[in-house]
Design an enzyme around this catalytic site. Structure first.
Site, PDB file in Angstrom:
ATOM      1  N   LYS A 103       0.851  -1.193   0.000  1.00  0.00           N
ATOM      2  CA  LYS A 103       0.000   0.000   0.000  1.00  0.00           C
ATOM      3  C   LYS A 103       0.886   1.243   0.000  1.00  0.00           C
ATOM      4  O   LYS A 103       1.869   1.314   0.729  1.00  0.00           O
ATOM      5  CB  LYS A 103      -0.891  -0.009   1.237  1.00  0.00           C
ATOM      6  CG  LYS A 103      -1.891   1.104   1.301  1.00  0.00           C
ATOM      7  CD  LYS A 103      -2.763   0.935   2.540  1.00  0.00           C
ATOM      8  CE  LYS A 103      -3.771   2.032   2.676  1.00  0.00           C
ATOM      9  NZ  LYS A 103      -4.608   1.821   3.872  1.00  0.00           N
ATOM     10  N   PRO A 104       0.557   2.227  -0.831  1.00  0.00           N
ATOM     11  CA  PRO A 104       1.379   3.440  -0.894  1.00  0.00           C
ATOM     12  C   PRO A 104       1.454   4.163   0.439  1.00  0.00           C
ATOM     13  O   PRO A 104       0.486   4.201   1.196  1.00  0.00           O
ATOM     14  CB  PRO A 104       0.664   4.310  -1.935  1.00  0.00           C
ATOM     15  CG  PRO A 104      -0.160   3.367  -2.721  1.00  0.00           C
ATOM     16  CD  PRO A 104      -0.543   2.256  -1.782  1.00  0.00           C
ATOM     17  N   GLY A 106       1.214   6.924   3.047  1.00  0.00           N
ATOM     18  CA  GLY A 106       0.324   8.067   3.201  1.00  0.00           C
ATOM     19  C   GLY A 106      -1.100   7.811   2.770  1.00  0.00           C
ATOM     20  O   GLY A 106      -1.941   8.679   2.931  1.00  0.00           O
ATOM     21  N   CYS A 107      -1.395   6.648   2.214  1.00  0.00           N
ATOM     22  CA  CYS A 107      -2.781   6.354   1.801  1.00  0.00           C
ATOM     23  C   CYS A 107      -3.541   5.755   2.974  1.00  0.00           C
ATOM     24  O   CYS A 107      -3.010   4.929   3.707  1.00  0.00           O
ATOM     25  CB  CYS A 107      -2.811   5.367   0.638  1.00  0.00           C
ATOM     26  SG  CYS A 107      -2.290   6.085  -0.914  1.00  0.00           S
ATOM     27  N   VAL A 108      -4.773   6.186   3.125  1.00  0.00           N
ATOM     28  CA  VAL A 108      -5.597   5.662   4.209  1.00  0.00           C
ATOM     29  C   VAL A 108      -6.511   4.576   3.712  1.00  0.00           C
ATOM     30  O   VAL A 108      -6.752   4.403   2.560  1.00  0.00           O
ATOM     31  CB  VAL A 108      -6.426   6.762   4.881  1.00  0.00           C
ATOM     32  CG1 VAL A 108      -5.518   7.657   5.678  1.00  0.00           C
ATOM     33  CG2 VAL A 108      -7.242   7.529   3.888  1.00  0.00           C
TER      34      VAL A 108
END
Length: 108
Positions: A103-104, A106-108
């Site tokens: 998962k990138p 900073g992505c929520v």
């Protein structure tokens, strides 16, 4: 889900725990589960993400992805509208999952 997807170890959000488990067939199955048929435009983004990860050891968040796609492929592809048309559930998150990346940041 398909038999292939069910046999692989993922985190609670469906991201592969081992990048070595990724195959193009898996990407197609993940996309099909989301009612998406991967096109050359999708693969362009997926291969870009894999290359980016190899170079920086991080999956880029949407802002960085958009900027870097624009640098490589031009403004018509380096914008959120274009990327959301390809990956409607979030270009960075959805595309990274299909590309076998974490998962990138900073992505929520």
């Amino acid at each position: 889900m398909s038999a292939l997807i069910d046999t692989l170890e993922t985190d609670h959000e469906g991201y592969l725990r081992r990048r070595s488990d990724w195959t193009p067939e898996l990407a197609n199955e993940l996309a099909a589960a989301d009612d998406i048929q991967l096109t050359e435009a999708h693969w362009e983004v997926l291969h870009f993400l894999q290359e980016y990860y190899e170079n920086y050891d991080i999956a880029p968040a949407i802002r960085i992805l958009t900027k870097q796609i624009g640098k490589r492929y031009g403004r018509e592809k380096g914008n959120s509208k274009y990327l959301y048309e390809l990956f409607p559930r979030g270009p960075a998150k959805q595309a990274c999952r299909y590309a076998g990346l974490p998962k990138p940041t900073g992505c929520v």
